[in-house]
Structure formats: structure tokens, C-alpha cells
Design an enzyme around this catalytic site. Structure first.
Site, PDB file in Angstrom:
ATOM      1  N   GLU A 133       4.281  -6.544   1.712  1.00 59.40           N
ATOM      2  CA  GLU A 133       3.672  -6.912   0.422  1.00 59.40           C
ATOM      3  C   GLU A 133       3.569  -5.706  -0.516  1.00 59.40           C
ATOM      4  O   GLU A 133       2.486  -5.374  -0.987  1.00 59.40           O
ATOM      5  CB  GLU A 133       2.261  -7.475   0.655  1.00 59.40           C
ATOM      6  CG  GLU A 133       2.180  -8.667   1.590  1.00 59.40           C
ATOM      7  CD  GLU A 133       0.741  -9.027   1.972  1.00 59.40           C
ATOM      8  OE1 GLU A 133      -0.191  -8.264   1.608  1.00 59.40           O
ATOM      9  OE2 GLU A 133       0.543 -10.047   2.631  1.00 59.40           O
ATOM     10  N   PRO A 134       4.672  -5.040  -0.797  1.00 58.88           N
ATOM     11  CA  PRO A 134       4.556  -3.890  -1.694  1.00 58.88           C
ATOM     12  C   PRO A 134       4.309  -4.331  -3.137  1.00 58.88           C
ATOM     13  O   PRO A 134       4.868  -5.331  -3.585  1.00 58.88           O
ATOM     14  CB  PRO A 134       5.930  -3.203  -1.570  1.00 58.88           C
ATOM     15  CG  PRO A 134       6.859  -4.307  -1.210  1.00 58.88           C
ATOM     16  CD  PRO A 134       6.068  -5.304  -0.400  1.00 58.88           C
ATOM     17  N   GLY A 135       3.478  -3.592  -3.829  1.00 62.50           N
ATOM     18  CA  GLY A 135       3.252  -3.833  -5.251  1.00 62.50           C
ATOM     19  C   GLY A 135       3.615  -2.584  -6.021  1.00 62.50           C
ATOM     20  O   GLY A 135       4.692  -2.464  -6.608  1.00 62.50           O
ATOM     21  N   ARG A 136       2.725  -1.595  -5.940  1.00 63.63           N
ATOM     22  CA  ARG A 136       2.884  -0.357  -6.695  1.00 63.63           C
ATOM     23  C   ARG A 136       4.257   0.292  -6.519  1.00 63.63           C
ATOM     24  O   ARG A 136       4.879   0.712  -7.482  1.00 63.63           O
ATOM     25  CB  ARG A 136       1.812   0.636  -6.225  1.00 63.63           C
ATOM     26  CG  ARG A 136       1.759   1.933  -7.009  1.00 63.63           C
ATOM     27  CD  ARG A 136       0.840   2.943  -6.314  1.00 63.63           C
ATOM     28  NE  ARG A 136      -0.401   2.358  -5.876  1.00 63.63           N
ATOM     29  CZ  ARG A 136      -1.515   2.320  -6.600  1.00 63.63           C
ATOM     30  NH1 ARG A 136      -1.554   2.856  -7.783  1.00 63.63           N
ATOM     31  NH2 ARG A 136      -2.608   1.755  -6.106  1.00 63.63           N
ATOM     32  N   GLY A 160       0.766  -1.250   0.000  1.00 67.60           N
ATOM     33  CA  GLY A 160       0.000   0.000   0.000  1.00 67.60           C
ATOM     34  C   GLY A 160       0.787   1.284   0.000  1.00 67.60           C
ATOM     35  O   GLY A 160       0.193   2.367  -0.123  1.00 67.60           O
ATOM     36  N   TYR A 171      -0.558  -1.866 -12.065  1.00 70.46           N
ATOM     37  CA  TYR A 171      -1.996  -1.817 -12.361  1.00 70.46           C
ATOM     38  C   TYR A 171      -2.247  -1.251 -13.754  1.00 70.46           C
ATOM     39  O   TYR A 171      -3.256  -0.596 -14.001  1.00 70.46           O
ATOM     40  CB  TYR A 171      -2.753  -1.042 -11.270  1.00 70.46           C
ATOM     41  CG  TYR A 171      -2.475  -1.605  -9.900  1.00 70.46           C
ATOM     42  CD1 TYR A 171      -2.982  -2.850  -9.533  1.00 70.46           C
ATOM     43  CD2 TYR A 171      -1.644  -0.949  -8.994  1.00 70.46           C
ATOM     44  CE1 TYR A 171      -2.686  -3.409  -8.292  1.00 70.46           C
ATOM     45  CE2 TYR A 171      -1.336  -1.498  -7.752  1.00 70.46           C
ATOM     46  CZ  TYR A 171      -1.861  -2.730  -7.417  1.00 70.46           C
ATOM     47  OH  TYR A 171      -1.559  -3.280  -6.198  1.00 70.46           O
ATOM     48  N   CYS A 228     -14.902   3.344 -27.464  1.00 65.82           N
ATOM     49  CA  CYS A 228     -16.185   4.049 -27.511  1.00 65.82           C
ATOM     50  C   CYS A 228     -16.762   4.266 -26.115  1.00 65.82           C
ATOM     51  O   CYS A 228     -17.775   3.665 -25.748  1.00 65.82           O
ATOM     52  CB  CYS A 228     -17.150   3.278 -28.379  1.00 65.82           C
ATOM     53  SG  CYS A 228     -16.483   3.084 -30.028  1.00 65.82           S
ATOM     54  N   GLU A 229     -16.087   5.084 -25.320  1.00 62.40           N
ATOM     55  CA  GLU A 229     -16.535   5.467 -23.981  1.00 62.40           C
ATOM     56  C   GLU A 229     -15.980   6.860 -23.733  1.00 62.40           C
ATOM     57  O   GLU A 229     -14.809   7.107 -24.006  1.00 62.40           O
ATOM     58  CB  GLU A 229     -15.907   4.573 -22.891  1.00 62.40           C
ATOM     59  CG  GLU A 229     -16.186   3.119 -22.998  1.00 62.40           C
ATOM     60  CD  GLU A 229     -17.314   2.677 -22.068  1.00 62.40           C
ATOM     61  OE1 GLU A 229     -17.767   3.490 -21.235  1.00 62.40           O
ATOM     62  OE2 GLU A 229     -17.729   1.519 -22.213  1.00 62.40           O
ATOM     63  N   TYR A 242     -10.052   5.197 -11.515  1.00 62.29           N
ATOM     64  CA  TYR A 242      -9.776   5.898 -10.244  1.00 62.29           C
ATOM     65  C   TYR A 242      -9.592   7.393 -10.424  1.00 62.29           C
ATOM     66  O   TYR A 242      -9.069   8.058  -9.526  1.00 62.29           O
ATOM     67  CB  TYR A 242      -8.480   5.367  -9.608  1.00 62.29           C
ATOM     68  CG  TYR A 242      -8.321   3.879  -9.530  1.00 62.29           C
ATOM     69  CD1 TYR A 242      -9.107   3.112  -8.657  1.00 62.29           C
ATOM     70  CD2 TYR A 242      -7.363   3.222 -10.284  1.00 62.29           C
ATOM     71  CE1 TYR A 242      -8.932   1.737  -8.571  1.00 62.29           C
ATOM     72  CE2 TYR A 242      -7.189   1.845 -10.206  1.00 62.29           C
ATOM     73  CZ  TYR A 242      -7.981   1.112  -9.346  1.00 62.29           C
ATOM     74  OH  TYR A 242      -7.796  -0.245  -9.262  1.00 62.29           O
TER      75      TYR A 242
END
Ligand SMILES: *Cc1c(COP(=O)(O)O)cnc(C)c1O
Length: 429
Positions: free
Chosen positions: A289-292, A251, A387, A358-359, A332
Site C-alpha cells: 500500500e505505498p502512497g508517498r 510507509g 499529502y 494568520c498563523e 510535521y
């Protein structure tokens, strides 16, 4: 004054000279785009390892294991890179377990398994792989784990993932540490549940885990959560339950705006100090548990400009990359810095940078001041290593991009571009 956009030193991309294109290490993104096509994810493996090293060094005085959160970027070559430097892995599905086993089978014993919805099949596979521990998120899951472990005659090491009821300032979709969230077990219930598991010969209470959310910029909530965990560990010790590991989750956030003052090393040191302050005197192994933080800034999404169009007062830069390749802005309202690969002279213009999907939500930036851009130019969407590819999809029947990993002098294709045949393969008419 340089006509080049400023790029913070916390990123592995830069302009080596005034007239040189944006590069990753020795590799110009112009050349990589020519060789591998666009859209293209380019990662600096060197920065990923450097970031892993920051955590490992900050915890050097205590027994520890950095378990990379696979969901941030699960490409096999990246898992292998981390495994070779001694990292463990935090997984949230059976699919992620298979990825770790495929990339680095020797790391199976360094895997922790998180997630609120583990199936019996996933539990069985993880028991057979003899992973380090299950981070259990409910009493029902603990009961299922006990049943599967008994059936397979394999002891299951577990940690309860407790919910510390700590508020962390982040986007509501990625905040997880409040009682109202679906994650974890109310910390007030944990002592009773550990006591209940004590007599079960197939369950080994191994740790306590916590994860309060993602993209959290301040160390303070991590320290507050860890204080509550430490208190629980002491209570469990009084109950005759010796906890070996404390898992602080992931996190830790990065600076997507990359203010010049952002110093990853200082950030990790501050974070480690907050955890250490809470754990003072406790003889436990610390899991992270680092990811980002490990992979986000190492990656860029390189895209080509298809069109520049004006609608009334607005100018739209239409890229060949879209929300299916990088959904963070749409999902986000995330900010990503966007820079031209080969900047042109001239005054900055205000544009919306969008994709072909198409959004209306298919945008990378809105009302962004950017160096002048022409069709055919390349741009790099920065901080896209986490991500990004991991949340990509085939929406609008768009094949996923290729991925290139730069380590030292080598730039290696680690995932080829998907083909239309890949897309249609699983279907029948
Ligand atoms: C998502 C997640 C992580 C990683 O979060 P980052 O913000 O990427 O560091 C770690 N642990 C668990 C349980 C998660 O769900």
C-alpha cells in the site's frame, strides 16, 4: 560552475539549460504558471508510473498487487493513471471509495479498505462494490462487518490489521505500529479472533495486514513486522485457516533532502528483499500500500512571491501559497526543498519562506539559504505530490489551488482552481 541550484535526479524537475526555467518534462513551470495561475500543483504522471513500475518489477516473481494509498493524493486523474497500469487501491473512507469508483470503476475488485472508524454506511457501500478485502482494525468492527454482510447477503473478505509492536523511526504523528497506537489489533489476539470468525458464513478470512507508519527510511522495521505476520500466517494454517494474502501496508519513505545518493530503485529493491526474506516459503499473494513513495517526488507546488520584507535581522519571502495549500511544514515540521523557477545571479541569502495565513506556523522554510528572490518571482516547493493537495483546506477562506498533470508531451489541468463561489456554496444565511 553553473549558477543553477542542484536538483537531485530522483525528482522529475530540472533546468534544461543554463538560462531555462525549471521544467517538468517538456513544460516550463513559468509557462504553466502563466497558463493556470498560482499557487499551482504540477505533477509528473510519468514519474508516478515509473515508481509504480519499480514496485511491480521488484515483486514480479511473486503473485502481488500494489494498492496505491489514495489518501496521499486522491485526485481522480491520478487514480485513473494508476488503475490503467493495474494498480489496486488502499482506501480509508467511503469518500475515497467513491473517488476510485468515479475514476476507475473496473478497479473496485482491487480495493482494500483500511481505517479504524468505518461506519455501517461505508461498509455497506464497499460490500456492494465487491471490494477485494476489508482491513479490519477491531473486534467490534469485525462484528459490524459480519452483521452488514449478513444483511446484504454478500460475503465479506477480511484481513485483520495486526499491530506487530514494531518501532519505526519516523515522526511520532505518523508512527502506527506500536501497541500504544490506536491502529490495528494486538497481534497476540489475532489467532483467537480469526478462529472466532471461522464459523461465520458471511465472513471469509482472506488475509493478514499490517502498516507500521509512514516516511520510514529503513527497510529493517518492515522486515521485522513481516516476520511476525509470517509467523501468524503459519499458526493460522495449523488452525485450518488458509490465508491467501499478506498486506505489508505502506510507509516507505523518500528523501526530502534528496542527497545525491538517493536511488529510488535500490530503495524499493531493498524493501522488497526485506519483505521477501520474511515470507520465504509462504505461498501467499503480497499486497503493498505505498502512497508517498509513488507520488511525493512527482509533485511541486509552484507559487509566486508577493513580497520580500525585512523585520530586524530576518528576511521573509511571502508567497501566494500558504499552509492551507501544503500543511506538512506546519504539521510535521517537514522539510521541503524550495528553488526559484528562474534563478537570478547573485549570492544566496538566508530567508524564511512563508505564506499569507494568520498563523506563525504558516511557513514553508525557516532560515533557508536560497538564491536571491524578488517580488513577482516564481518558486517551486519540491516533493509536494504526497499529502499536499490531499491535506489542503480552505483555512482563511482561501480557494484551493489548481492541479496539472504532465504525462508525456501533454500537460493537462486535472483540477481547476476553486472559486469563491465554490467556497460559499454549501452555506446559508
Ligand atoms: C497512510 C497509509 C498508507 C500509505 O502510507 P505512505 O507512507 O504514504 O506510503 C498505507 N496504508 C495505510 C493503512 C495507511 O494508513
Amino acid at each position: 560552475m553553473s549558477r543553477l541550484p542542484q536538483i537531485s535526479s530522483s525528482r522529475p524537475f530540472g533546468y534544461p539549460a543554463d538560462d531555462a526555467p525549471l521544467s517538468c518534462g517538456a513544460h516550463s513551470l513559468t509557462k504553466l504558471a502563466k497558463r493556470f495561475g498560482t499557487p499551482l500543483y504540477v505533477y509528473s504522471g510519468d514519474q508516478m508510473l515509473e515508481r509504480l513500475g519499480l514496485f511491480q518489477a521488484a515483486l514480479a516473481h511473486r503473485e502481488h498487487l500494489v494498492c496505491y494509498a489514495v489518501k496521499a493524493n486522491s485526485t481522480l486523474a491520478i487514480l485513473k493513471l494508476f488503475a490503467e497500469r493495474g494498480a489496486g487501491f488502499d482506501i480509508v473512507s467511503g469518500g475515497e471509495l467513491e473517488r476510485v469508483l468515479a475514476a476507475a470503476p473496473e478497479a473496485a475488485g482491487r480495493v482494500v479498505f483500511s481505517g479504524v472508524g468505518k461506519t455501517a454506511e461505508e461498509i455497506d457501500r464497499a460490500l456492494d462494490a465487491e471490494i477485494l478485502a476489508f482491513n479490519v482494525e477491531s473486534e467490534a468492527e469485525l462484528a459490524l462487518l459480519a452483521q452488514r454482510a449478513a444483511k446484504r447477503k454478500r460475503k465479506a473478505r477480511f484481513a485483520l490489521r495486526v499491530n506487530p509492536d514494531v518501532f519505526a523511526e519516523t515522526h511520532p504523528y505518523i508512527s502506527t505500529g506500536l501497541r500504544e497506537h490506536k491502529f490495528g489489533i494486538d497481534i497476540r489476539e489475532a489467532r483467537r479472533i480469526y478462529a472466532g470468525a471461522k464459523g461465520n458464513r458471511w465472513l471469509t478470512p482472506h488475509g493478514v495486514s499490517v502498516h507500521i507508519g509512514s516516511q520510514i527510511r529503513s527497510a529493517e522495521p518492515f522486515g521485522a513486522a513481516m516476520m511476525r505476520v509470517a509467523k501468524l500466517v503459519k499458526q493460522l494454517s495449523q488452525d485450518g485457516i488458509a490465508i491467501k494474502t499478506v498486506d505489508a501496508g505502506g510507509g516507505l519513505g523518500i528523501d526530502y533532502h534528496a542527497a545525491p545518493g538517493f536511488d529510488p530503485k535500490a530503495k524499493v529493491a531493498e524493501y522488497a528483499a526485506a519483505l521477501e526474506g520474511a515470507l520465504k516459503g509462504l505461498d501467499v499473494q503480497l499486497l503493498l500500500e505505498p502512497g508517498r513513495f509513488l507520488v511525493a517526488q512527482a509533485g511541486a507546488l509552484v507559487a509566486r512571491v508577493l513580497y520580500v520584507k525585512r523585520n530586524g535581522k530576518k528576511t521573509f519571502v511571502v508567497l501566494d501559497a500558504a499552509m492551507n495549500d501544503l500543511i506538512r511544514p506546519a504539521l510535521y515540521q517537514a522539510y521541503h526543498e524550495i528553488v526559484p523557477v528562474a534563478p537570478r545571479a547573485g549570492r544566496a541569502v538566508t530567508v524564511d519562506v512563508v505564506g499569507p495565513v494568520c498563523e506563525t506556523g504558516d511557513f514553508f522554510a525557516r532560515d533557508r539559504k536560497i538564491k536571491p528572490i524578488e517580488p513577482g518571482d516564481l518558486v517551486a516547493v519540491l516533493d509536494a505530490g504526497a499529502y499536499g493537495m490531499a491535506q489542503s483546506s480552505n483555512y482563511n477562506s482561501r480557494p484551493r489551488p489548481a492541479e496539472v498533470l504532465v504525462v508525456g508531451r501533454e500537460a493537462k489541468l486535472i483540477r481547476r482552481r476553486e472559486t469563491l463561489a465554490d467556497l460559499l456554496g454549501p452555506e446559508m444565511v
